[in-house]
Write a protein that holds these residues in place. Sequence first.
Motif, mmCIF file in Angstrom:
data_model
loop_
_atom_site.group_PDB
_atom_site.id
_atom_site.type_symbol
_atom_site.label_atom_id
_atom_site.label_comp_id
_atom_site.label_asym_id
_atom_site.label_seq_id
_atom_site.Cartn_x
_atom_site.Cartn_y
_atom_site.Cartn_z
ATOM 1 N N UNK A 1 -22.115 86.082 0.341
ATOM 2 C CA UNK A 1 -20.804 85.899 -0.360
ATOM 3 C C UNK A 1 -19.732 84.932 0.380
ATOM 4 N N UNK A 2 -19.810 84.885 1.682
ATOM 5 C CA UNK A 2 -18.876 83.734 2.170
ATOM 6 C C UNK A 2 -19.401 82.391 1.582
ATOM 7 N N UNK A 3 -20.496 81.770 1.519
ATOM 8 C CA UNK A 3 -20.727 80.567 0.979
ATOM 9 C C UNK A 3 -20.308 80.508 -0.357
ATOM 10 N N UNK A 4 -20.451 81.467 -1.175
ATOM 11 C CA UNK A 4 -20.250 81.537 -2.616
ATOM 12 C C UNK A 4 -18.626 81.283 -2.838
ATOM 13 N N UNK A 5 -17.895 82.070 -2.224
ATOM 14 C CA UNK A 5 -16.615 81.915 -2.297
ATOM 15 C C UNK A 5 -16.083 80.400 -1.731
ATOM 16 N N UNK A 6 -16.748 79.989 -0.633
ATOM 17 C CA UNK A 6 -16.356 78.499 -0.239
ATOM 18 C C UNK A 6 -16.812 77.523 -1.392
ATOM 19 N N UNK A 7 -17.885 77.684 -1.984
ATOM 20 C CA UNK A 7 -18.461 76.481 -2.961
ATOM 21 C C UNK A 7 -17.570 76.693 -4.175
ATOM 22 N N UNK A 8 -17.247 77.797 -4.493
ATOM 23 C CA UNK A 8 -16.415 78.214 -5.606
ATOM 24 C C UNK A 8 -15.021 77.577 -5.486
ATOM 25 N N UNK A 9 -14.487 78.130 -4.409
ATOM 26 C CA UNK A 9 -13.080 77.179 -4.227
ATOM 27 C C UNK A 9 -13.093 75.776 -4.228
ATOM 28 N N UNK A 10 -14.112 75.094 -3.467
ATOM 29 C CA UNK A 10 -14.238 73.960 -3.423
ATOM 30 C C UNK A 10 -14.298 73.105 -5.135
ATOM 31 N N UNK A 11 -15.146 73.962 -5.898
ATOM 32 C CA UNK A 11 -15.212 73.472 -7.302
ATOM 33 C C UNK A 11 -14.126 73.710 -8.202
ATOM 34 N N UNK A 12 -13.053 74.794 -7.865
ATOM 35 C CA UNK A 12 -11.875 74.979 -8.585
ATOM 36 C C UNK A 12 -10.923 73.756 -7.893
ATOM 37 N N UNK A 13 -10.912 73.556 -6.662
ATOM 38 C CA UNK A 13 -10.067 72.530 -6.309
ATOM 39 C C UNK A 13 -10.199 70.935 -6.956
ATOM 40 N N UNK A 14 -11.782 70.903 -7.065
ATOM 41 C CA UNK A 14 -12.098 69.558 -7.691
ATOM 42 C C UNK A 14 -11.499 69.477 -9.195
ATOM 43 N N UNK A 15 -11.902 70.733 -9.986
ATOM 44 C CA UNK A 15 -11.505 70.566 -11.087
ATOM 45 C C UNK A 15 -9.997 70.771 -11.378
ATOM 46 N N UNK A 16 -9.096 71.362 -10.780
ATOM 47 C CA UNK A 16 -7.440 71.121 -10.480
ATOM 48 C C UNK A 16 -7.266 69.531 -10.167
ATOM 49 N N UNK A 17 -8.015 69.098 -9.416
ATOM 50 C CA UNK A 17 -7.694 67.661 -9.292
ATOM 51 C C UNK A 17 -7.906 66.880 -10.376
ATOM 52 N N UNK A 18 -8.938 66.981 -11.178
ATOM 53 C CA UNK A 18 -9.500 66.243 -12.273
ATOM 54 C C UNK A 18 -8.407 66.622 -13.197
ATOM 55 N N UNK A 19 -8.014 67.826 -13.334
ATOM 56 C CA UNK A 19 -6.964 68.249 -14.543
ATOM 57 C C UNK A 19 -5.562 67.284 -14.146
ATOM 58 N N UNK A 20 -5.237 67.343 -12.757
ATOM 59 C CA UNK A 20 -3.899 66.614 -12.680
ATOM 60 C C UNK A 20 -4.014 65.234 -12.811
ATOM 61 N N UNK A 21 -5.286 64.284 -12.705
ATOM 62 C CA UNK A 21 -5.391 63.045 -12.605
ATOM 63 C C UNK A 21 -5.249 62.909 -14.286
ATOM 64 N N UNK A 22 -6.146 63.601 -14.976
ATOM 65 C CA UNK A 22 -5.977 63.443 -16.338
ATOM 66 C C UNK A 22 -4.932 63.666 -17.202
ATOM 67 N N UNK A 23 -3.728 64.634 -16.580
ATOM 68 C CA UNK A 23 -2.617 65.072 -17.091
ATOM 69 C C UNK A 23 -1.699 63.459 -16.676
ATOM 70 N N UNK A 24 -1.886 63.082 -15.610
ATOM 71 C CA UNK A 24 -1.090 62.042 -15.376
ATOM 72 C C UNK A 24 -1.395 60.658 -16.262
ATOM 73 N N UNK A 25 -2.679 60.499 -16.344
ATOM 74 C CA UNK A 25 -3.127 59.332 -17.393
ATOM 75 C C UNK A 25 -2.725 59.579 -18.853
ATOM 76 N N UNK A 26 -2.760 61.081 -19.198
ATOM 77 C CA UNK A 26 -2.499 61.495 -20.381
ATOM 78 C C UNK A 26 -0.740 61.264 -20.545
ATOM 79 N N UNK A 27 -0.088 61.580 -19.465
ATOM 80 C CA UNK A 27 1.455 61.466 -20.023
ATOM 81 C C UNK A 27 1.756 59.819 -19.798
ATOM 82 N N UNK A 28 1.127 59.146 -18.908
ATOM 83 C CA UNK A 28 1.201 57.696 -19.135
ATOM 84 C C UNK A 28 1.051 57.183 -20.413
ATOM 85 N N UNK A 29 -0.005 57.374 -21.008
ATOM 86 C CA UNK A 29 -0.774 56.477 -22.158
ATOM 87 C C UNK A 29 -0.042 57.353 -23.524
ATOM 88 N N UNK A 30 0.294 58.560 -23.688
ATOM 89 C CA UNK A 30 1.101 58.997 -24.935
ATOM 90 C C UNK A 30 2.568 58.360 -25.051
#
Length: 138
Positions: A1-30
Amino acid sequence: MHKLLVRGGKLIVAIAATWAVGASLYIFSVPVSVHVVTDVMLRDSSTIMEAFTREQSWYEARGLWGILWLIFFSGLYLLAVRVAWRGDHIALAIISVTVVALSIVTGFSIGGAYLPAALGLIIATLMFLSTKLLRAQC
């Protein structure tokens, strides 16, 4: 359970960072719509008003300061990825609270685009902190 939470947390952080960079590029280009109203006073004390809307780039509308804010927001999320991979959960919690506060404060301009990523960081932080609680109970 511990490893699953850590890996899931890392995945969510990576998805959040991807979303934020994508939002920055979207705001800049529109293009941004700007509504302008001008008036001219004539000699006979009459006023002529002219209203028009035009499209501007993010840089034209906000200048260098606006670009720096986009870089700052993306940088915070990329820092969160680095902190999550190193396992510093307290620093991740501080970054999460900071990005949520910044998203709320800038909510009427660019903050709304970053709010899903900020909520993702909060969820990931809670996942990481719950692993510490699970480890303390064992």
